[in-house]
Scaffold this active site. Sequence first.
Site, PDB file in Angstrom:
ATOM      1  N   HIS A 150     -52.439  56.830   9.192  1.00 45.05           N
ATOM      2  CA  HIS A 150     -53.288  55.814   8.561  1.00 45.05           C
ATOM      3  C   HIS A 150     -52.908  55.624   7.093  1.00 45.05           C
ATOM      4  O   HIS A 150     -52.941  54.508   6.571  1.00 45.05           O
ATOM      5  CB  HIS A 150     -54.763  56.225   8.636  1.00 45.05           C
ATOM      6  CG  HIS A 150     -55.448  55.855   9.912  1.00 45.05           C
ATOM      7  ND1 HIS A 150     -55.527  54.562  10.384  1.00 45.05           N
ATOM      8  CD2 HIS A 150     -56.117  56.609  10.825  1.00 45.05           C
ATOM      9  CE1 HIS A 150     -56.209  54.537  11.523  1.00 45.05           C
ATOM     10  NE2 HIS A 150     -56.568  55.769  11.819  1.00 45.05           N
ATOM     11  N   HIS A 203     -52.372  61.719  13.207  1.00 46.04           N
ATOM     12  CA  HIS A 203     -53.035  60.422  13.333  1.00 46.04           C
ATOM     13  C   HIS A 203     -53.561  59.952  11.969  1.00 46.04           C
ATOM     14  O   HIS A 203     -53.337  58.813  11.557  1.00 46.04           O
ATOM     15  CB  HIS A 203     -54.178  60.568  14.350  1.00 46.04           C
ATOM     16  CG  HIS A 203     -54.970  59.335  14.579  1.00 46.04           C
ATOM     17  ND1 HIS A 203     -54.980  58.660  15.776  1.00 46.04           N
ATOM     18  CD2 HIS A 203     -55.803  58.645  13.763  1.00 46.04           C
ATOM     19  CE1 HIS A 203     -55.780  57.597  15.683  1.00 46.04           C
ATOM     20  NE2 HIS A 203     -56.291  57.569  14.467  1.00 46.04           N
ATOM     21  N   GLU A 204     -54.251  60.860  11.267  1.00 38.64           N
ATOM     22  CA  GLU A 204     -54.843  60.482   9.975  1.00 38.64           C
ATOM     23  C   GLU A 204     -53.750  60.243   8.929  1.00 38.64           C
ATOM     24  O   GLU A 204     -53.854  59.328   8.110  1.00 38.64           O
ATOM     25  CB  GLU A 204     -55.832  61.549   9.492  1.00 38.64           C
ATOM     26  CG  GLU A 204     -56.997  61.835  10.437  1.00 38.64           C
ATOM     27  CD  GLU A 204     -57.699  60.581  10.944  1.00 38.64           C
ATOM     28  OE1 GLU A 204     -57.762  59.575  10.208  1.00 38.64           O
ATOM     29  OE2 GLU A 204     -58.168  60.593  12.097  1.00 38.64           O
ATOM     30  N   GLY A 247     -62.097  62.143  12.977  1.00 38.51           N
ATOM     31  CA  GLY A 247     -61.268  62.030  11.774  1.00 38.51           C
ATOM     32  C   GLY A 247     -61.425  60.639  11.197  1.00 38.51           C
ATOM     33  O   GLY A 247     -61.758  59.696  11.910  1.00 38.51           O
ATOM     34  N   CYS A 306     -58.868  55.686  18.330  1.00 39.63           N
ATOM     35  CA  CYS A 306     -59.067  55.472  16.894  1.00 39.63           C
ATOM     36  C   CYS A 306     -60.309  54.605  16.690  1.00 39.63           C
ATOM     37  O   CYS A 306     -60.488  53.613  17.390  1.00 39.63           O
ATOM     38  CB  CYS A 306     -57.841  54.778  16.319  1.00 39.63           C
ATOM     39  SG  CYS A 306     -57.961  54.408  14.565  1.00 39.63           S
ATOM     40  N   LEU A 307     -61.132  54.992  15.718  1.00 40.74           N
ATOM     41  CA  LEU A 307     -62.337  54.207  15.420  1.00 40.74           C
ATOM     42  C   LEU A 307     -61.985  52.775  15.019  1.00 40.74           C
ATOM     43  O   LEU A 307     -62.802  51.869  15.182  1.00 40.74           O
ATOM     44  CB  LEU A 307     -63.140  54.863  14.291  1.00 40.74           C
ATOM     45  CG  LEU A 307     -63.778  56.217  14.616  1.00 40.74           C
ATOM     46  CD1 LEU A 307     -64.440  56.786  13.368  1.00 40.74           C
ATOM     47  CD2 LEU A 307     -64.777  56.098  15.757  1.00 40.74           C
ATOM     48  N   GLN A 356     -59.437  53.185   6.577  1.00 41.26           N
ATOM     49  CA  GLN A 356     -60.329  52.769   7.664  1.00 41.26           C
ATOM     50  C   GLN A 356     -61.681  52.269   7.169  1.00 41.26           C
ATOM     51  O   GLN A 356     -62.440  51.672   7.942  1.00 41.26           O
ATOM     52  CB  GLN A 356     -60.561  53.931   8.641  1.00 41.26           C
ATOM     53  CG  GLN A 356     -59.322  54.274   9.438  1.00 41.26           C
ATOM     54  CD  GLN A 356     -59.641  55.316  10.465  1.00 41.26           C
ATOM     55  OE1 GLN A 356     -59.591  56.506  10.182  1.00 41.26           O
ATOM     56  NE2 GLN A 356     -60.009  54.872  11.654  1.00 41.26           N
TER      57      GLN A 356
HETATM   58 NI    NI Z   1     -57.623  56.345  13.488  1.00 43.79          NI
END
Ligand code: NI
Length: 162
Positions: A139, A135-136, A44, A87-88, A49
């Site tokens: 963000h 999660h997204e 995701g 998370c990236l 991000q």
């Molecule tokens: Ni994330």
Amino acid sequence: MRELRYVGDPVLRTPAEPVTEFDRELRRLVDEMFAIMYQADGVGLAGPQIGVGLRLFVYDISKRKGHVINPELTIDDPEEVVEEEGCLSVPGKETGTPLYAPTPRAAGVTVRGVDKLGRPVTVKARGMLARCFQHEFDHLEGKLYVDRLSKDERRKILLQTP
Ligand code: NI
């Protein structure tokens, strides 16, 4: 291509703005987000991000793939489920790959929004997809999964970031 932003970057802590222009640039942005997500082996990715303060995310998890613009999130099943989450934007400084921690999330959610052509999108989710959506969505509110952890857990994770 735009680059991934990491914890400490203010864009990740800034609530994103609604998308208002459904133009070619938006369609290219969605394609670029998928490309960056796949390149980083993510499941995701949300606008902030990659430094884009707009309310949209892409996902490809549990054989479900898509993108949602201007999403709204409804909790259908508030039962708390704790599973590993990463998370990236929260990588380990040693590994460069996401740091994981058991993170509480609601068991079931519905996401409603539109796609890149402005058509309505509704997706009901449980399990990892429901986790991904929460999660997204976080963000887009300027939140990170580490905010959902205990103070000690959060400190433990953040000490390992660059
Ligand atoms: Ni994330």
